[in-house]
Design an enzyme around this catalytic site. Sequence first.
Site, PDB file in Angstrom:
ATOM      1  CE1 TYR A 147      -3.143  -2.856   0.047  1.00 12.77           C
ATOM      2  CE2 TYR A 147      -3.795  -2.271   2.271  1.00 12.77           C
ATOM      3  CZ  TYR A 147      -3.944  -3.063   1.144  1.00 12.77           C
ATOM      4  OH  TYR A 147      -4.896  -4.044   1.123  1.00 12.77           O
ATOM      5  CG  ASP A 151      -1.717 -20.137  -0.938  1.00 13.54           C
ATOM      6  OD1 ASP A 151      -0.930 -20.024   0.028  1.00 13.54           O
ATOM      7  OD2 ASP A 151      -1.413 -20.738  -1.985  1.00 13.54           O
ATOM      8  CG  ASP A 177      -7.110  -4.586   3.932  1.00 15.05           C
ATOM      9  OD1 ASP A 177      -8.069  -4.575   4.720  1.00 15.05           O
ATOM     10  OD2 ASP A 177      -7.017  -3.833   2.946  1.00 15.05           O
ATOM     11  CG  ASP A 215     -12.336  -7.145   6.204  1.00 17.51           C
ATOM     12  OD1 ASP A 215     -11.898  -6.548   7.217  1.00 17.51           O
ATOM     13  OD2 ASP A 215     -12.951  -6.576   5.291  1.00 17.51           O
ATOM     14  CE  LYS A 268       1.584 -17.773  -2.913  1.00 15.07           C
ATOM     15  NZ  LYS A 268       0.831 -19.028  -2.781  1.00 15.07           N
TER      16      LYS A 268
END
Length: 356
Positions: free
Chosen positions: A139, A222, A246, A250, A190
Amino acid sequence: MKILVLPGDGIGPEIMKEAVKVLDKVAKKYSLDLEMEYGLVGGASIDAHGVPLRDEVLNLAKESEAVLLGAVGGPKWEGLDYSVRPERALLTLRKELGLFANLRPAKVYGPLVDASTLKRDVIEGTDIMVIRELTGGLYFGTPKGVERLESGEERGVNTLVYTTGEIERIARVAFDVAGKRSKRVTSVDKANVLEATELWRRVVTEVHGDYPDIELSHMYVDNCAMQLVRYPRQFDVILTENTFGDILSDEAAMLTGSIGMLPSASLGGKGGMYEPIHGSAPDIAGRDMANPIAMILSVAMMLRYSFDRGECGDDIENAVGSVLENGYRTRDISQPGMKSVGCKEMGEAISKEVGA
Ligand code: NAD
């Protein structure tokens, strides 16, 4: 305990009132020395002063040990330029206070287990803390942007970048937090594909050397996304970078069923900011319909993480559990056949339970 209280907009002032009621009760019970200042933030500040956050309030935040924030925003201020919208106040506070660690717990309360979209036997007993790095990664990394190529095509770029220092400080937050919980950290990356997260894995492993009593495991993102809905009880603390955090926070939040139940903490070098994960809910503002629990649980997090008073945090969390056990429900968590109560009645019931 020097605390800045920023109720904000919409349901912010209503839920903050109940949270402060509970905080006052805890302070009395444990003889805490509270020093509270109030300030305007978001739309409320725009209406009074033309800006979402005045320097004066920002300075108060910097001088405080913790900031309690309700919520900001609403349709009234949606037409304004992005640079002066209510939400800008949050970004400024996070940046100026150097809040690089976002803590989002996802705890399933027994009496609410059927409010989740997942099956009872999958989510029962789930109690996860997602720790998301908040100021680095994809970001913020450069180069970024969209450029036009000679071929006429456009090319969009974002950069996933972390320094060892940024990884080390968030890893320390995760190990410290795990030390106050079940002492297990799952670091999510990852590393099989992304070099920056290969560095992440290496630095987290090195920092772990200073925390011999904490168990560390690594998981690819994943797989983590899958494991969260397959068997969430396996997790205690999940540590991860900005973008993965992020998304995963959620996903974890949804395990618990309601947005009105979830608190959060943003921590940094100094101080911390504590707020519900939901917004200002303009659709129910001023109607005594909001669920104050996320705000009240944010107070519990503040006592635990900014003031190291875990026993006070436990007391509040237990009071919330008991009140739910006794059948109190605001409309958002109400189930068929149950009587729902307003924001004020819920706050009073929890505060009474804390004082018991
Ligand atoms: P929201 O979280 O405010 O509301 C989404 C839905 O959840 C609404 O139906 C609302 O009534 C319900 N809800 C939220 N909190 C609740 C609670 N405590 N009790 C009961 N029901 C609750 O999200 P939104 O509607 O997308 O945004 C409204 C405003 O809030 C916007 O201006 C947005 O920018 C702002 N916002 C602020 C923050 C923040 O201050 N941290 C976060 C998200 C959104």
